[in-house]
Design a protein around this motif. Structure first.
Motif, PDB file in Angstrom:
ATOM      1  N   ARG A 174      -1.362  15.987   1.191  1.00 34.47           N
ATOM      2  CA  ARG A 174      -2.281  16.627   2.449  1.00 34.47           C
ATOM      3  C   ARG A 174      -1.961  15.792   3.916  1.00 34.47           C
ATOM      4  O   ARG A 174      -2.331  17.135   4.807  1.00 34.47           O
ATOM      5  CB  ARG A 174      -3.822  15.718   1.891  1.00 34.47           C
ATOM      6  CG  ARG A 174      -4.991  16.526   1.021  1.00 34.47           C
ATOM      7  CD  ARG A 174      -5.494  15.594   1.008  1.00 34.47           C
ATOM      8  NE  ARG A 174      -6.494  15.856   0.111  1.00 34.47           N
ATOM      9  CZ  ARG A 174      -8.314  16.509   0.572  1.00 34.47           C
ATOM     10  NH1 ARG A 174      -8.301  16.014   0.918  1.00 34.47           N
ATOM     11  NH2 ARG A 174      -8.832  17.080  -0.551  1.00 34.47           N
TER      12      ARG A 174
ATOM     13  N   ARG B  88       0.845  -1.057  -0.159  1.00 31.43           N
ATOM     14  CA  ARG B  88       0.397   0.132   0.478  1.00 31.43           C
ATOM     15  C   ARG B  88       0.817   1.130  -0.074  1.00 31.43           C
ATOM     16  O   ARG B  88       0.774   2.601  -0.312  1.00 31.43           O
ATOM     17  CB  ARG B  88      -0.914   0.054   1.155  1.00 31.43           C
ATOM     18  CG  ARG B  88      -2.015  -0.896   1.303  1.00 31.43           C
ATOM     19  CD  ARG B  88      -2.814  -1.130   2.667  1.00 31.43           C
ATOM     20  NE  ARG B  88      -3.932  -2.110   2.621  1.00 31.43           N
ATOM     21  CZ  ARG B  88      -4.541  -2.845   3.320  1.00 31.43           C
ATOM     22  NH1 ARG B  88      -4.699  -1.479   4.585  1.00 31.43           N
ATOM     23  NH2 ARG B  88      -5.324  -3.743   3.563  1.00 31.43           N
TER      24      ARG B  88
ATOM     25  N   ARG C 183       6.132   9.101  -7.151  1.00 31.16           N
ATOM     26  CA  ARG C 183       4.477   7.741  -7.585  1.00 31.16           C
ATOM     27  C   ARG C 183       3.152   9.272  -7.434  1.00 31.16           C
ATOM     28  O   ARG C 183       3.469   9.037  -6.941  1.00 31.16           O
ATOM     29  CB  ARG C 183       4.060   6.654  -6.529  1.00 31.16           C
ATOM     30  CG  ARG C 183       5.360   5.426  -7.484  1.00 31.16           C
ATOM     31  CD  ARG C 183       5.077   4.305  -6.533  1.00 31.16           C
ATOM     32  NE  ARG C 183       4.557   3.099  -7.212  1.00 31.16           N
ATOM     33  CZ  ARG C 183       4.845   2.408  -6.662  1.00 31.16           C
ATOM     34  NH1 ARG C 183       4.918   1.730  -5.954  1.00 31.16           N
ATOM     35  NH2 ARG C 183       3.764   1.098  -8.071  1.00 31.16           N
ATOM     36  N   LYS C 184       3.021   9.145  -8.749  1.00 34.65           N
ATOM     37  CA  LYS C 184       1.965   9.722  -8.744  1.00 34.65           C
ATOM     38  C   LYS C 184       0.431   9.821  -8.345  1.00 34.65           C
ATOM     39  O   LYS C 184       0.587  10.503  -7.512  1.00 34.65           O
ATOM     40  CB  LYS C 184       1.122  10.189 -10.068  1.00 34.65           C
ATOM     41  CG  LYS C 184       1.919  11.078 -11.562  1.00 34.65           C
ATOM     42  CD  LYS C 184       1.495  10.299 -12.708  1.00 34.65           C
ATOM     43  CE  LYS C 184       2.399  11.583 -13.665  1.00 34.65           C
ATOM     44  NZ  LYS C 184       1.826  11.030 -14.602  1.00 34.65           N
ATOM     45  N   ARG C 185       0.015   8.095  -7.709  1.00 40.07           N
ATOM     46  CA  ARG C 185      -0.502   7.803  -7.029  1.00 40.07           C
ATOM     47  C   ARG C 185      -0.881   8.350  -5.521  1.00 40.07           C
ATOM     48  O   ARG C 185      -2.063   8.204  -5.034  1.00 40.07           O
ATOM     49  CB  ARG C 185      -0.682   6.535  -6.863  1.00 40.07           C
ATOM     50  CG  ARG C 185       0.382   5.855  -6.460  1.00 40.07           C
ATOM     51  CD  ARG C 185       0.687   4.374  -6.575  1.00 40.07           C
ATOM     52  NE  ARG C 185       0.792   3.966  -5.365  1.00 40.07           N
ATOM     53  CZ  ARG C 185       0.877   2.312  -4.683  1.00 40.07           C
ATOM     54  NH1 ARG C 185       0.915   1.507  -5.518  1.00 40.07           N
ATOM     55  NH2 ARG C 185       1.718   1.890  -3.662  1.00 40.07           N
ATOM     56  N   SER C 186       0.576   8.111  -4.942  1.00 31.82           N
ATOM     57  CA  SER C 186       0.618   9.017  -3.791  1.00 31.82           C
ATOM     58  C   SER C 186       0.704  10.294  -3.471  1.00 31.82           C
ATOM     59  O   SER C 186       0.647  11.265  -1.897  1.00 31.82           O
ATOM     60  CB  SER C 186       1.742   7.899  -2.876  1.00 31.82           C
ATOM     61  OG  SER C 186       1.458   6.921  -2.933  1.00 31.82           O
ATOM     62  N   ARG C 187       0.504  11.452  -5.099  1.00 34.99           N
ATOM     63  CA  ARG C 187       1.177  12.931  -4.294  1.00 34.99           C
ATOM     64  C   ARG C 187      -0.027  13.160  -3.780  1.00 34.99           C
ATOM     65  O   ARG C 187       0.866  13.982  -2.603  1.00 34.99           O
ATOM     66  CB  ARG C 187       1.340  13.305  -5.673  1.00 34.99           C
ATOM     67  CG  ARG C 187       3.296  13.367  -6.106  1.00 34.99           C
ATOM     68  CD  ARG C 187       2.783  13.803  -7.597  1.00 34.99           C
ATOM     69  NE  ARG C 187       4.306  13.002  -8.079  1.00 34.99           N
ATOM     70  CZ  ARG C 187       4.554  13.263  -9.885  1.00 34.99           C
ATOM     71  NH1 ARG C 187       3.762  13.918 -10.271  1.00 34.99           N
ATOM     72  NH2 ARG C 187       5.455  12.189  -9.797  1.00 34.99           N
ATOM     73  N   SER C 188      -1.294  13.068  -3.492  1.00 37.79           N
ATOM     74  CA  SER C 188      -1.712  14.137  -3.116  1.00 37.79           C
ATOM     75  C   SER C 188      -2.717  13.529  -1.386  1.00 37.79           C
ATOM     76  O   SER C 188      -2.450  14.218  -0.795  1.00 37.79           O
ATOM     77  CB  SER C 188      -3.138  13.410  -4.227  1.00 37.79           C
ATOM     78  OG  SER C 188      -4.095  14.496  -3.377  1.00 37.79           O
ATOM     79  N   PHE C 189      -2.480  12.002  -1.492  1.00 38.42           N
ATOM     80  CA  PHE C 189      -1.935  11.621   0.052  1.00 38.42           C
ATOM     81  C   PHE C 189      -0.736  12.452   0.713  1.00 38.42           C
ATOM     82  O   PHE C 189      -1.410  12.660   1.400  1.00 38.42           O
ATOM     83  CB  PHE C 189      -2.029  10.050   0.262  1.00 38.42           C
ATOM     84  CG  PHE C 189      -1.829   9.899   1.299  1.00 38.42           C
ATOM     85  CD1 PHE C 189      -2.391   9.980   2.601  1.00 38.42           C
ATOM     86  CD2 PHE C 189      -0.849   8.579   1.712  1.00 38.42           C
ATOM     87  CE1 PHE C 189      -2.517   9.102   3.885  1.00 38.42           C
ATOM     88  CE2 PHE C 189      -0.601   7.908   2.613  1.00 38.42           C
ATOM     89  CZ  PHE C 189      -1.333   8.118   3.616  1.00 38.42           C
TER      90      PHE C 189
END
Lengths: 303, 427
Positions: free
Chosen positions: B252, B198, B243-249
């Motif tokens: 924030r 994850r 990794r793009k998938r985790s950038r926003s997480f």
């Protein structure tokens, strides 16, 4: 009523010959030791005998403690009196039953008995750990309490999204706020599997419709682990399609929604066996679902 | 110290000449104009934003292109595109707090190893306890240092242990502090093929500008420092979000932690504000000097993985030379198989006397012109330079190994020949 339950309450306890033999033996032994040994041996013997007596008495008392389900009707109030909150309810219900019993009108009596039967069934459900909320969103109060309860570290939720209105109303938004608050700061870990109707996640689309995608993305941004599956992919195992919440190993909640995604019924069960069954369903559902992260990776999408 | 061979890069790297020049010009600037309007313009937009007169006065600052420019350059060093999110902080411990939070907001059981940096491990343990999650620590240290395990075997072993323990997160060093290269990229792939991870965080403190970035690719968050192998010397922590998938997480979570003062790093706050062009004017006065030494050091850093690979090959060759010298001087190299070798070499004395302190061994080496790291169990760590050793360097190392060996004096004293060759005498 009267089962063979030992009770020290009002009954006289009949002593057996074993008691006399044990006491007699103990007295004799003490007398011999006192006559033949010094004070230290006497003290040691006294200590040993006293310890054995306390141990046996304790064991006996714990065995004699009655279990609720084994109680006789007359003993029930005595037992309940230990728990003042339940005893209050018991008194209120008993008072009402007395009042009902004193009303002679046969029609009233017939209706009252029907109603009481229904209430008795509801009571039995509550006693079995099942609480049902029908046609109301007030279940969210207890949902909030459960999520905030100390010792709860894991909340697993299966959301069955029949249409884009799912949890988009004010009560739904409030519940999501609680999810985010607790997942962000507290010791609670939230995981969610979202079952999506085909109209919400069309077969050829990489992601669900915007409104639901936004809802999922927001959860992902807060670190909630979200997995997704199309409803059509569960055709072989329709029993997996349900809206449930597993609150640690404490309780399971099942939400039933109408076509407009309004709550029809919410059933909360505080039963470890039910939790185990729900976990098993969760694991099976996990096999069919894909994580939102994986979809982002697969389609090289930004969050 | 002039004439000293500095081989302690694994602790604090020697400042590179370009880092030194940039830093000196920055110091000159602060001496002349510590806080002018031009200074702010320069900070935000770089050297090019200055008028010609300033550009002529501070030529060594030419490489400064503003905070965003520095971040782009750093991203390139880890093989990432310009849009890779980069965080800069005075203290890497602050970034480690972020790593721990991110890992345990998404994962319930994080895989670590016994070669992880202990203080980082403590951050993870604290967060795991707070959130009711767990850490699985697999023992690999002895296995790696003893040798006899191949790269594929290590990857399979870790993947298997991860699967058995039900791990869904990972935090490993790309290069351990004892110089073992961890094939984190392959490990992540092997685990992911069985159970999806994850969140993956990699500690690249010893790997950044030391081994090719491809070997530690594939993580959601990468933390490193510019004061070791990059050669900036001034301490500054960095985090990359490849990794793009985790950038926003990550974004924030960082914002929440900064707002709640759970992360309190003046440089992080300042650079974030500066990059967005939203200086609030109330933040703490910050030491920004590390930005400039880092920027200067990048000029001498390998531009890509190919150059990095070449540098690593030279460092390994240097390690071979030292190992050979060590064998003749009463030391034994502690080396894993070639797959795991880096520019860090460990040596231990063949005979370790009972009384031997790390400090005295270190002092003995320094007396003979070599600076390195020492440990109480007699182990010494040498970080190999990026250029091949000269004959003089090798002679100096050989001599220091002979004379600084623990117990050397005690062997010599009864013979009353303090300058003789100890090996010949004991033979």
């Amino acid at each position: 009523m009267a089962k063979d339950v030992p009770n020290c309450g009002n009954r006289r306890i009949r002593l057996s010959y074993r008691f006399a033999v044990a006491v007699g033996g103990g007295v004799l032994l003490t007398a011999i030791v006192c006559a033949s040994s010094g004070p230290s041996v006497q003290s040691a013997l006294l200590g040993i005998l006293l310890s054995i007596s306390i141990g046996l008495a304790w064991e006996c008392l714990s065995r004699q403690r009655p279990m609720g389900r084994d109680l006789g009707l007359l003993e029930t109030p005595f037992f309940l009196s230990h728990d003042t909150q339940v005893f209050d309810r018991y008194r209120q219900i008993s008072q009402s039953l007395l009042t009902v019993s004193q009303k002679p009108d046969p029609i009233y009596r017939e209706v009252a008995l029907e109603e009481l039967t229904r209430l008795a069934a509801e009571c039995a459900e509550v006693a079995a750990g099942k609480i049902v909320y029908e046609g109301t969103e007030t279940w969210r109060i207890i949902y909030d309490k459960l999520l905030r309860s100390p010792g709860l570290h894991l909340y697993r939720s299966v959301a069955w999204v029949k249409n884009a209105n799912y949890w988009q109303d004010e009560p739904g938004r409030q519940s999501m706020k609680v999810n985010f608050e607790l997942h962000d700061n507290g010791p609670l870990n939230i995981e969610r599997i979202v079952i999506l109707a085909n109209e919400v996640w069309p077969a050829k689309e990489p992601l669900p419709v915007e409104r639901i995608h936004r809802w999922i993305r927001e959860q992902n941004d807060h670190g909630i682990w979200v997995k997704m599956v199309r409803e059509s992919e569960l055709a072989q195992e329709p029993e997996l399609i349900a809206d449930i919440g597993i609150y640690g190993s404490r309780a399971v909640g099942v939400q039933e929604l109408d076509e407009q995604c309004r709550t029809v019924r919410f059933t909360l069960t505080f039963d470890f066996n039910e939790v185990t069954k729900a976990e098993e369903r969760w694991n099976r559902l996990s096999v069919y679902s894909t994580s939102y992260q994986e979809l982002l990776d697969r389609f090289d999408l930004d969050e | 110290m002039i004439g000293t061979l500095y081989l302690d890069t694994a602790r604090l790297g020697q400042m590179s000449p370009t880092a030194r020049d940039t830093y000196l010009d920055f110091v000159r600037l602060t001496a002349e104009e510590p806080s002018s309007l031009y200074f702010e313009e320069f900070l935000q937009h770089g050297w090019a934003a200055w008028p010609a007169s300033y550009r002529n006065r501070f030529r060594a600052l030419e490489s400064w292109q503003g905070v965003a420019g520095l971040k782009h350059l750093l991203a390139r060093l880890v093989g990432q595109p310009r849009d890779c999110r980069v965080l800069l902080a005075n203290r890497s411990a602050q970034l480690m707090k972020l790593v721990a939070r991110l890992l345990f907001r998404r994962c319930r059981n994080v895989l670590t190893s016994d070669v992880n940096w202990p203080s980082y491990q403590r951050f993870l343990s604290a967060e795991a306890t707070r959130t009711g999650n767990s850490i699985t620590t697999i023992p690999v240290r002895d296995m790696l240092l003893r040798g006899g395990i191949t790269r594929d075997e290590l990857v399979s072993f870790i993947a298997e242990e991860s699967f058995k323990a039900g791990c869904d997160g990972l935090f490993l060093p790309a290069v351990s502090n004892l110089g073992v290269l961890f094939p984190t990229h392959e490990i992540v792939r092997a685990i992911d093929s069985r159970v999806q991870l994850r969140f993956v965080a990699v500690d690249a403190a010893q790997a950044f500008c030391h081994v090719p970035a491809a070997s530690y690719a594939g993580s959601d968050l990468l933390i490193a420092g510019c004061h070791k192998w990059l050669g900036a010397n001034q301490t500054m922590g960095m985090a990359f979000c490849p990794r793009k998938r985790s950038r926003s997480f990550i974004e924030r979570t960082l914002r929440r932690m900064v707002d709640a003062r759970q992360i309190d790093d003046p440089l992080l706050r300042f650079t974030e504000q500066l990059e967005r062009g939203q200086l609030d004017g109330y933040s703490e006065t910050t030491n920004i000097a590390p930005l400039f030494s880092c920027c200067g050091a990048i000029d001498m850093a390998p531009a890509n993985d190919l150059e990095q690979e070449q540098q690593l090959r030279i460092r390994r060759l240097n390690a071979d030379v030292v190992s050979e010298a060590a064998n003749d001087s009463g030391w034994m190299p502690v080396r894993s198989v070639t797959d795991f070798q880096t520019g860090i070499l460990l040596l231990k004395p063949r005979h370790l006397p009972r009384r031997s302190s790390a400090k005295s061994v270190r002092a003995a080496f320094q007396k003979h012109g070599v600076i390195l790291s020492t440990y109480d169990d007699g182990l010494i760590r040498l970080s190999m330079p990026r250029r091949p050793f000269t004959d003089d360097n090798v002679a100096c190392i050989r001599e220091s190994l002979v004379h600084a060996r623990p117990g050397y004096r005690r062997i010599m004293r009864p013979l009353s020949l303090p300058h003789a060759d100890p090996d010949r005498r004991t033979a």
